[in-house]
Scaffold this active site. Sequence first.
Site, PDB file in Angstrom:
ATOM      1  CB  CYS A  56      -0.903  -0.069   1.274  1.00 55.75           C
ATOM      2  SG  CYS A  56      -1.956   1.572   1.298  1.00 55.75           S
ATOM      3  CB  CYS A  99      -0.428   2.212   4.081  1.00 57.79           C
ATOM      4  SG  CYS A  99      -2.084   1.664   3.519  1.00 57.79           S
ATOM      5  CG  ASP A 100       3.032   0.840   4.663  1.00 54.13           C
ATOM      6  OD1 ASP A 100       2.327   1.453   5.479  1.00 54.13           O
ATOM      7  OD2 ASP A 100       2.770  -0.187   4.195  1.00 54.13           O
TER       8      ASP A 100
END
Lengths: 317, 115
Positions: A135, A138-139
């Site tokens: 992701c 997200c990261d």
Amino acid sequence: MQNHYDVIVIGGGAAGLTAGIYLSRAKVNTLILNEGAIGGQMVLTHEIANYPGIESISGYELARNMKSQAQKFGCTIKSNLKITEMDLNSDTKKVVVNNKDVYTAYAVIIATGGKSRTIGVPGEEEFKGKGISYCATCDGDFFQDKEIIVVGGGNSALEEAVSLTKYASKVTIVHQFDHFQAFEHYVDEAKKNPKINFIMESKIVEFIGDEKLTKVRIEHQRTHEITEMNIDGVFIFIGYVPNTEKLEGIVELNDWKEIVVDKNLATNIPGVFAAGDSIAKRYRQVTTAVADGTIAALSAAEYVNNLKKELVLVTAN
Amino acid sequence: MLRTNLTHVLSEQEHANLLQENENVMICCGRMGPMCIPVYESMEELENEYKHVKFADMEFDIPDARVIRNLPECRSFQGLPFVVYYKNGKVVKATSSIQSKEQITEILDEHFGKN
């Protein structure tokens, strides 16, 4: 506890929740059984901007709205459980879950969706969250000024590679073929980005590190030459596989393990329908899943009504 | 504040109080993103089953979340959410990135005992 329903929907993503909304609104007693978190692949999308009538919404919000809409119409939803056994061939279908509860219904809609494909090589599980991610939104910010790899050659891989250049100092796209499957404009955008370079016809064969990922081994597909590359992070976008492992030998699947359905989304078993990303089809979008859920729900409702009429006639005779 | 039904930890002080007042604590430090939401959902469901465990969340991007971000146990983490399990105020387990309800249950059973 009530264990018999008119319809059991297996899966709580866009297709399953839509089926739940349609069936429950039509007063068809419906249970949704879901193995993961409600929303399926939909919650993996930060922003959905092409859902007709809604200019912009997060996948999480849309899933939450669908869930509450289904529940408002009386649909029962049970999530985070494991299905351990299924008998779909009789007139009364049976589904057993991991706490040994047994649920029965006249019809079943399979809407088990898909999941991110993993590479499946040594180190992948060990370094998940410690250098390996699925992701970008997200990261991505953990890799500020770091060197990373993006694995894949489809739209997601190319689009996310470009978006990750906001953080990373260098992005290397590793792809197994000599060409990309992504739309041309995604490829063009990646090619003209000075932070992105490409390793084609190659696959990662091992992830290596200590506390976190530090390097990968990459194999060239034609020469089989293996090279090591020091790297801070790897983002994997190599598509999805249908969640149909438990259905093998139960319903008809094609060579890609997708469920074979007719135009009414009926499977080869009477009273068993399928919808969403787990069926054989070309386009997988929230909108197509919603359409599938609707069709499967209407087909299942008709099937249940006819079956109930037959049962009444048999009883009367 | 995260949009979950869990107890929200909003400051270092609240974090300290939570550990002081509860023997077994699980805190999920994340955002409202695709890797975090399934973990919050699992926690919300497990909250009813594991009455002897305090379940809470903390927003990753608030400054006070350094109490989680800077833990030695999270030093190698590069994936949200950071989930930390405490017993009597001490970290007994920490995980990075998405975890299934099954994986979470296994950790709860191992460190805090079955419900």
